[in-house]
Design an enzyme around this catalytic site. Structure first.
Site, PDB file in Angstrom:
ATOM      1  N   ARG A  70       0.680  -1.136   0.002  1.00 38.14           N
ATOM      2  CA  ARG A  70      -0.310  -0.252   0.345  1.00 38.14           C
ATOM      3  C   ARG A  70       1.008   1.557   0.111  1.00 38.14           C
ATOM      4  O   ARG A  70       2.316   1.339   0.657  1.00 38.14           O
ATOM      5  CB  ARG A  70      -0.820   0.296   1.119  1.00 38.14           C
ATOM      6  CG  ARG A  70      -2.072  -1.093   0.954  1.00 38.14           C
ATOM      7  CD  ARG A  70      -3.140  -0.631   2.264  1.00 38.14           C
ATOM      8  NE  ARG A  70      -2.512  -1.181   3.928  1.00 38.14           N
ATOM      9  CZ  ARG A  70      -2.083  -0.445   4.332  1.00 38.14           C
ATOM     10  NH1 ARG A  70      -1.877   0.852   4.136  1.00 38.14           N
ATOM     11  NH2 ARG A  70      -1.384  -1.425   5.380  1.00 38.14           N
ATOM     12  N   TYR A 198      -0.524  -3.614  -6.570  1.00 37.51           N
ATOM     13  CA  TYR A 198      -0.880  -4.527  -5.910  1.00 37.51           C
ATOM     14  C   TYR A 198      -2.050  -4.828  -4.629  1.00 37.51           C
ATOM     15  O   TYR A 198      -2.856  -3.726  -4.996  1.00 37.51           O
ATOM     16  CB  TYR A 198       0.413  -3.754  -4.467  1.00 37.51           C
ATOM     17  CG  TYR A 198      -0.027  -4.463  -3.631  1.00 37.51           C
ATOM     18  CD1 TYR A 198       0.703  -5.069  -3.089  1.00 37.51           C
ATOM     19  CD2 TYR A 198      -0.346  -3.387  -2.324  1.00 37.51           C
ATOM     20  CE1 TYR A 198       0.099  -5.370  -1.410  1.00 37.51           C
ATOM     21  CE2 TYR A 198      -0.664  -3.979  -1.058  1.00 37.51           C
ATOM     22  CZ  TYR A 198       0.128  -5.819  -1.105  1.00 37.51           C
ATOM     23  OH  TYR A 198      -0.372  -6.183   0.565  1.00 37.51           O
ATOM     24  N   LYS A 207      -9.778  -3.200   1.003  1.00 34.25           N
ATOM     25  CA  LYS A 207      -9.152  -1.914   1.913  1.00 34.25           C
ATOM     26  C   LYS A 207     -10.474   0.156   2.201  1.00 34.25           C
ATOM     27  O   LYS A 207     -10.467   0.602   2.450  1.00 34.25           O
ATOM     28  CB  LYS A 207      -7.568  -1.764   2.104  1.00 34.25           C
ATOM     29  CG  LYS A 207      -6.680  -2.568   2.103  1.00 34.25           C
ATOM     30  CD  LYS A 207      -6.800  -2.747   3.962  1.00 34.25           C
ATOM     31  CE  LYS A 207      -6.093  -3.732   5.049  1.00 34.25           C
ATOM     32  NZ  LYS A 207      -6.451  -4.473   5.915  1.00 34.25           N
ATOM     33  N   HIS A 227     -11.635  -2.556  11.356  1.00 34.21           N
ATOM     34  CA  HIS A 227      -9.586  -3.398  10.684  1.00 34.21           C
ATOM     35  C   HIS A 227      -9.731  -4.248  12.005  1.00 34.21           C
ATOM     36  O   HIS A 227      -9.312  -4.159  12.981  1.00 34.21           O
ATOM     37  CB  HIS A 227      -8.736  -2.198  10.474  1.00 34.21           C
ATOM     38  CG  HIS A 227      -7.875  -3.260  10.420  1.00 34.21           C
ATOM     39  ND1 HIS A 227      -6.555  -2.572  10.741  1.00 34.21           N
ATOM     40  CD2 HIS A 227      -7.412  -4.062   9.209  1.00 34.21           C
ATOM     41  CE1 HIS A 227      -6.001  -3.033   9.453  1.00 34.21           C
ATOM     42  NE2 HIS A 227      -5.980  -3.984   8.974  1.00 34.21           N
ATOM     43  N   SER A 249      -1.283  -4.174  11.780  1.00 34.34           N
ATOM     44  CA  SER A 249      -1.085  -5.260  10.595  1.00 34.34           C
ATOM     45  C   SER A 249       0.364  -5.842  11.010  1.00 34.34           C
ATOM     46  O   SER A 249       0.556  -5.003  11.740  1.00 34.34           O
ATOM     47  CB  SER A 249      -0.542  -4.252   9.457  1.00 34.34           C
ATOM     48  OG  SER A 249      -2.306  -3.702   8.701  1.00 34.34           O
ATOM     49  N   ALA A 250       0.169  -7.396  11.026  1.00 41.29           N
ATOM     50  CA  ALA A 250       1.484  -7.171  10.997  1.00 41.29           C
ATOM     51  C   ALA A 250       1.459  -7.614  13.019  1.00 41.29           C
ATOM     52  O   ALA A 250       2.366  -8.107  13.294  1.00 41.29           O
ATOM     53  CB  ALA A 250       2.629  -7.207  11.125  1.00 41.29           C
ATOM     54  N   CYS A 251       0.568  -7.491  13.823  1.00 41.52           N
ATOM     55  CA  CYS A 251       0.036  -7.621  14.601  1.00 41.52           C
ATOM     56  C   CYS A 251      -1.125  -8.814  15.238  1.00 41.52           C
ATOM     57  O   CYS A 251      -0.927  -8.837  16.564  1.00 41.52           O
ATOM     58  CB  CYS A 251      -0.463  -6.716  15.759  1.00 41.52           C
ATOM     59  SG  CYS A 251       0.784  -5.753  15.425  1.00 41.52           S
ATOM     60  N   ASP A 278      -9.910 -10.146   9.168  1.00 40.84           N
ATOM     61  CA  ASP A 278      -9.527  -8.519   8.931  1.00 40.84           C
ATOM     62  C   ASP A 278      -9.813  -7.321   8.671  1.00 40.84           C
ATOM     63  O   ASP A 278     -10.223  -6.196   9.489  1.00 40.84           O
ATOM     64  CB  ASP A 278      -8.538  -8.349   7.470  1.00 40.84           C
ATOM     65  CG  ASP A 278      -7.837  -7.582   7.302  1.00 40.84           C
ATOM     66  OD1 ASP A 278      -7.013  -6.957   7.984  1.00 40.84           O
ATOM     67  OD2 ASP A 278      -7.687  -6.929   6.189  1.00 40.84           O
ATOM     68  N   ARG A 366       1.837 -12.275  -0.238  1.00 39.71           N
ATOM     69  CA  ARG A 366       0.869 -12.743   0.328  1.00 39.71           C
ATOM     70  C   ARG A 366       0.206 -13.832  -0.488  1.00 39.71           C
ATOM     71  O   ARG A 366       0.661 -13.973  -1.611  1.00 39.71           O
ATOM     72  CB  ARG A 366      -0.265 -11.363  -0.243  1.00 39.71           C
ATOM     73  CG  ARG A 366      -0.126 -10.355   0.504  1.00 39.71           C
ATOM     74  CD  ARG A 366      -0.854  -9.875   2.334  1.00 39.71           C
ATOM     75  NE  ARG A 366      -0.117  -8.995   2.390  1.00 39.71           N
ATOM     76  CZ  ARG A 366      -1.085  -8.369   3.699  1.00 39.71           C
ATOM     77  NH1 ARG A 366      -2.106  -9.351   4.217  1.00 39.71           N
ATOM     78  NH2 ARG A 366      -0.244  -7.669   4.379  1.00 39.71           N
ATOM     79  N   ASP A 492      -2.326 -20.671  23.127  1.00 39.40           N
ATOM     80  CA  ASP A 492      -2.486 -19.704  24.904  1.00 39.40           C
ATOM     81  C   ASP A 492      -3.262 -18.555  24.100  1.00 39.40           C
ATOM     82  O   ASP A 492      -3.632 -18.844  25.984  1.00 39.40           O
ATOM     83  CB  ASP A 492      -1.006 -20.211  25.079  1.00 39.40           C
ATOM     84  CG  ASP A 492      -0.779 -21.090  25.350  1.00 39.40           C
ATOM     85  OD1 ASP A 492      -1.683 -22.337  25.498  1.00 39.40           O
ATOM     86  OD2 ASP A 492       0.721 -21.676  24.889  1.00 39.40           O
TER      87      ASP A 492
END
Ligand code: GTP
Ligand code: MN
Ligand code: MN
Length: 583
Positions: A70, A198, A207, A227, A249-251, A278, A366, A492
């Site tokens: 992006r 992309y 998005k 989100h 993102s990425a968490c 997402d 992706r 967990d």
């Protein structure tokens, strides 16, 4: 008066007059259509066939190396009034923006096919779903939209019935970063995207529509476009609670949405159901609860790091009928990325793999796959009325200070927790370590209007008759003095979700602290987990001085949305700050 059908054909005619394609193809969404597009892309090199024995129906797309993510600085939200975009967005005057991008669109499809893609975000018969039409000259976009949305004839029928749809015009143009814009016109329900193929820039249903445009629709119509992942937790008695969670993102949204319960939980009969990974649209129902749908029909997930060890369900999902973008390949033509066993021979740009060139797969490579291929896919994903949400969870990467889990005392406090959300940069990334980036509700790149107005919209859900979900904040990423994660995470995390559900059901009391309600002694079920008591203490510690500094920083951040910062939220920040002084 134009008919509802004419509204669609007129707009398509206008787009064709501007871009001058050689031919126009209206997409019906059929399997035959998908197959013939795949054949055409295999023939012209847009797609590369992967090993069909190990990965039937899987293909690789290599994007232009300068078109892999992006582009926030080229992403504009063009409200008529500049202030409505807020400091959280880039803005341009709508007339100027149209002129700029239409000059690029002028004749850009000459010799190419224009595809008209009618799509529905959400179950096709759901009153909560919203439709759009994307016009594009990229068959790769068509194939991805077929996986990611309910695309084709049924969506077109709904659009012809309703007459209202989001208009998205896209061309890959010359893929020149100097000739690239992603523009949103919320007042016109329209999107114009030029010069990028992309996903986040080109699959306009995702998005652009489902978050930036939809957040504006949601504000005027009284719902929320977020989100967030949506996951169902079924206990051994067969009761299912649905949880929606916003992480930047990425968490770990995709991970949490497909969580595999720890062994003891599996034995006892706990199950996890995936609704979305997402995006989440939530509407207040007649009973006052919030009901959520996943507007998407597929997953556009990050490949690197995905493995049987970290996300077995994702690996199962992508074993067939998947489009991979910018991954590496092995000697026997299987897709490969960092985190998988085996070795790559060809990198994401198609070069012989050489570690000197960096990672074999692009870090933002992706997979695009239908949600139905996920072993934990929930049939409730198709429920027209959505699923009732019991808990909303916020979280980010916070190596220090933030506890494993805390509960907001009420809705206002929950909105403050979401607004204050952030993630700290780590040594893994370039730049300073431990720098906190605020990302309210994980919506910084996606909220299509002023954050101050957005916070006010969130606060407005607390009204008579509302039965709102409880709000929590989690932190899977707290580190000890040795620099290692204190909490094992992944499967967990179900232990933390169980505590939340116990709170929702009133089965445990929690402990009140100035920052929120934390698990009381013995309330987190840790059987079968090797976690030293000292680590648990650290995970649930409230560092008063640290929190006073945090509240001051939150206050400063919120003040940046003045004059549109809701007074109620400013007061909530003061309340928590004062509670910390009084300790
Ligand atoms: P977008 O799809 O870009 O919006 O991001 P996402 O939120 O879906 O992120 P994703 O699930 O792809 O993030 C994965 C990253 O988070 C990987 O680096 C994982 O190792 C890490 N991760 C996920 N869950 C956990 C966890 O419970 N503990 C730890 N320590 N890391 C986790
Ligand atoms: Mn994801
Ligand atoms: Mn995302």
């Amino acid at each position: 008066m134009t008919s509802k059908l004419e509204a669609l054909t007129q707009w398509v005619d206008q787009a064709a007059a501007l871009t001058r394609p050689a031919r126009i193809h209206w997409c019906d969404g059929s399997q035959d259509e998908y197959q013939s597009l795949v054949q055409q892309m295999l023939a012209d090199g847009t797609l590369i066939e992967l090993n069909q024995t190990t990965h039937p129906g899987c293909y690789l797309h290599r994007s232009d190396p300068k078109d892999v993510a992006r582009v926030e600085h080229l992403t504009l939200v063009c409200h008529p009034n500049r202030e409505d975009a807020g400091p959280n967005n880039h803005w341009m005057d709508p007339a100027e923006a149209h002129a700029k991008i239409d000059a690029l669109f002028d004749g850009c499809m000459e010799g190419r096919t224009m595809y008209v893609i009618p799509y529905c975000m959400g179950p096709i018969d759901s009153p909560l779903a919203r439709c759009g039409v994307e016009i594009t000259d990229s068959p790769y976009v068509v194939a991805n939209m077929r996986i990611m949305t309910r695309m084709g004839a049924a969506a077109q029928a709904r659009i012809e019935r309703e007459g209202t749809f989001v208009k998205g015009l896209h061309s890959i143009g010359e893929l020149d970063p100097e000739r690239r814009w992603i523009m949103h016109f919320p007042a016109e329900l329209s999107i114009k995207s030029y010069g990028s193929g992309y996903g986040g820039n080109a699959l306009l249903g995702k998005k652009c529509h489902a978050l930036r445009i939809a957040s504006n629709q949601a504000r005027t119509e009284g719902w929320l476009a977020e989100h967030m992942l949506i996951v169902g937790i079924e206990n051994p008695r067969g009761e299912t609670h649905y949880v929606a969670a916003a992480f930047p993102s990425a968490c770990g949204k995709t991970n949490l949405s497909m969580l595999i319960p720890p062994e003891g939980y599996r034995r006892d009969g706990w199950k996890v159901w995936t609704i979305g990974d997402d995006i989440c649209w939530m509407h207040p129902g007649a009973d006052g609860r919030l009901y959520a749908i996943n507007p998407e029909a597929g997953f556009f997930g990050v490949a690197p790091g995905t493995s049987d060890a970290t996300n077995h369900n994702a690996m199962q999902s992508i074993s067939h009928d998947t489009i991979f973008t910018n991954v590496a390949v092995t000697a026997d033509n299987q897709p490969w990325w960092e985190g998988l066993p085996g070795t790559p021979v060809t990198d994401w740009q198609g070069r012989p793999y050489d570690p000197a060139n960096g990672p074999a797969a692009h870090p933002n490579s992706r997979f695009t796959v239908s949600a139905k291929q996920c072993p934990t896919w929930s049939a409730q994903s198709e429920a027209a009325q959505g699923v009732p949400i019991s808990a909303i969870v916020f979280g980010g990467r916070r190596p220090s200070l933030l506890p494993l889990v805390m509960e907001a005392r009420d809705w206002n406090h929950g909105v403050l927790m979401g607004a204050a959300m952030g993630s700290e940069t780590t040594a893994a990334a370039t730049g300073a370590v431990g720098v906190l980036r605020r990302d309210s509700m994980a919506m910084k790149p996606f909220c299509g209007y002023h954050y101050g107005d957005y916070f006010a919209h969130w606060l407005s859900f607390d009204r008579p008759g509302a039965k709102l979900p409880k709000v929590f904040h989690v932190n899977w990423f707290r580190k000890g003095a040795d620099g290692k994660f204190l909490w094992p995470g992944f499967g967990d995390n179900l232990r933390v979700l169980e505590w939340m559900i116990d709170r929702v059901e009133g089965r445990v009391g929690g402990v009140e602290t100035p920052i929120g309600i934390l698990p009381g002694e013995g309330e987190l079920k840790l059987d079968g987990l090797k976690l030293e008591p000292a680590k648990l203490d650290e995970l649930l510690d409230v560092d008063q001085a640290g929190w006073q500094a945090e509240l001051a920083a939150i206050g400063e951040y919120l003040a940046s949305f003045t004059p549109r910062l809701p007074e109620q939220l400013a007061r909530e920040q003061q309340r928590v700050a004062q509670a910390l002084q009084g300790e």
